[in-house]
Design a protein around this motif. Structure first.
Motif, PDB file in Angstrom:
ATOM      1  N   GLY A  46      50.101  43.319  32.640  1.00  0.00           N
ATOM      2  CA  GLY A  46      49.407  43.334  33.924  1.00  0.00           C
ATOM      3  C   GLY A  46      50.389  43.354  35.083  1.00  0.00           C
ATOM      4  N   TYR A  47      51.493  42.621  34.913  1.00  0.00           N
ATOM      5  CA  TYR A  47      52.497  42.601  35.979  1.00  0.00           C
ATOM      6  C   TYR A  47      53.173  43.963  36.097  1.00  0.00           C
ATOM      7  N   GLN A  50      50.673  46.217  37.558  1.00  0.00           N
ATOM      8  CA  GLN A  50      50.129  45.630  38.793  1.00  0.00           C
ATOM      9  C   GLN A  50      48.598  45.685  38.805  1.00  0.00           C
ATOM     10  N   GLN A  51      47.997  45.416  37.645  1.00  0.00           N
ATOM     11  CA  GLN A  51      46.539  45.369  37.525  1.00  0.00           C
ATOM     12  C   GLN A  51      46.185  44.094  36.781  1.00  0.00           C
ATOM     13  N   PHE A  52      45.594  43.138  37.475  1.00  0.00           N
ATOM     14  CA  PHE A  52      45.245  41.885  36.813  1.00  0.00           C
ATOM     15  C   PHE A  52      44.121  42.094  35.806  1.00  0.00           C
ATOM     16  N   THR A  55      45.395  42.465  32.337  1.00  0.00           N
ATOM     17  CA  THR A  55      45.700  41.173  31.730  1.00  0.00           C
ATOM     18  C   THR A  55      44.460  40.588  31.068  1.00  0.00           C
TER      19      THR A  55
ATOM     20  N   ASN B  79      49.506  44.515  45.808  1.00  0.00           N
ATOM     21  CA  ASN B  79      50.026  44.189  44.482  1.00  0.00           C
ATOM     22  C   ASN B  79      48.850  43.709  43.647  1.00  0.00           C
ATOM     23  N   TRP B  80      49.145  43.187  42.465  1.00  0.00           N
ATOM     24  CA  TRP B  80      48.025  42.837  41.565  1.00  0.00           C
ATOM     25  C   TRP B  80      47.243  41.632  42.043  1.00  0.00           C
ATOM     26  N   ARG B 112      41.775  48.113  47.950  1.00  0.00           N
ATOM     27  CA  ARG B 112      42.743  48.565  46.955  1.00  0.00           C
ATOM     28  C   ARG B 112      42.307  49.931  46.438  1.00  0.00           C
ATOM     29  N   ASN B 153      43.080  38.087  44.822  1.00  0.00           N
ATOM     30  CA  ASN B 153      42.251  37.674  43.684  1.00  0.00           C
ATOM     31  C   ASN B 153      42.203  36.162  43.612  1.00  0.00           C
TER      32      ASN B 153
END
Lengths: 115, 179
Positions: A46-47, A50-52, A55, B79-80, B112, B153
């Motif tokens: 995920g890191y 860059q998409q949670f 994860t 960012n995420w 986003r 988030n």
């Protein structure tokens, strides 16, 4: 559930669905390890992307795998059955089952107390 | 752990705990980001009118009329742990009556995945630039800045001011009639 039970064939009713104590301990350990492993991999992936959400998807995959492995009482969780104590001599000869032997043991103890 | 449902329960509870821990770790990876980006601001038309403000006290108040240019790239902020940005353009100035005046003139939500490059030319303000009294005419120190609220988030909701501002000099004369 109770309503269906009488209609089930004996074969299915007799399927073992329990886990022994050691099996229960291992089942818990297994799903903890699997989920944490997937969580760590998912966190790194995920890191990188860059998409949670990635994860979480990987975590859910781990949950599914561990659910299949540990929710169902597979036979590997029945490898160390409890070793009950030997039947005492006062117990009735007919009681071959260890469980019932234990019960008789208790009954005899109670009798002794009454006397 | 002795029955199917009790195992399901502990599996579910453990998964939730791990999810909470992951979310917190995600927040920790972004906690030191400053979210600041350079913003180029400019104004094209600057007029001031003196008209009754029917939305307030019906007194004649100063109404600034400006069009602005704005150019910035907000891509590096995302960012995420950023879901969207709420951008707002603020005019800040001092009058003889009030030491600090802040008026929001324009805003925009950038989600986003949206286009993060903003390049506005001669854009109109979304909201009226009303002064509380008559503090805009001849005011030569009205600072225009772009700020944003970062919606994550998980974690804090930082309010950030972009680097770069523009000073508006209002004319000494009121404009009358239609424009």
């Amino acid at each position: 559930m109770e309503y269906i039970l009488p209609f089930l064939p004996e074969k299915i009713k007799n399927l073992p669905i329990h886990m022994d104590f050691d099996g229960q301990k291992r089942a818990e350990r297994y799903f903890q390890i699997i989920i944490i492993l997937f969580a760590v991999v998912g966190f790194v992936w995920g890191y990188i992307t860059q998409q949670f959400s990635q994860t979480l998807y990987i975590l859910f995959a781990g949950v599914t795998v561990s659910a299949l492995l540990t929710l169902i009482p597979w036979s590997i969780y029945r490898r160390k059955p409890l070793q009950w104590q030997a039947v005492l001599d006062q117990a009735s000869k007919g009681a071959s089952q260890q469980g019932s032997a234990n019960m008789t043991q208790l009954k005899t103890k109670k009798k002794k107390l009454k006397d | 752990m002795n029955s199917f449902t009790s195992r399901l329960n502990s599996l579910f509870a453990f998964t939730l705990s791990v999810m909470a821990a992951l979310t917190f770790c995600c927040f920790l990876t972004t906690v030191f980001n400053d979210h600041i980006r350079p913003v180029e601001l400019n104004v094209a038309k600057v007029l001031v009118k003196n008209v009754p403000d029917y939305s307030a006290d019906r007194e004649r108040s100063d109404l600034g009329l400006i069009t602005f240019d704005l150019s910035t790239d907000l891509q590096p902020i995302f960012n995420w742990n950023v879901k969207q940005l709420f951008l707002y353009l603020t005019a800040e100035y001092k009058t003889s009556e009030h030491a600090l005046n802040q008026v929001v003139l324009w805003d925009k939500i950038v989600e986003r995945g949206d286009n993060t490059i903003l390049d506005l030319k001669n854009a109109h303000t979304k909201y009226y630039f009303w002064d509380f009294g008559n503090g805009l005419k001849g005011n030569s120190n009205v600072t225009l800045t772009l700020s944003w609220n970062v919606i994550p988030n998980a974690g804090t909701l930082p309010k950030v001011q972009g680097s770069g501002s523009h000073k508006i000099v209002f004319p000494d004369q009121y404009t009358s009639g239609r424009i």
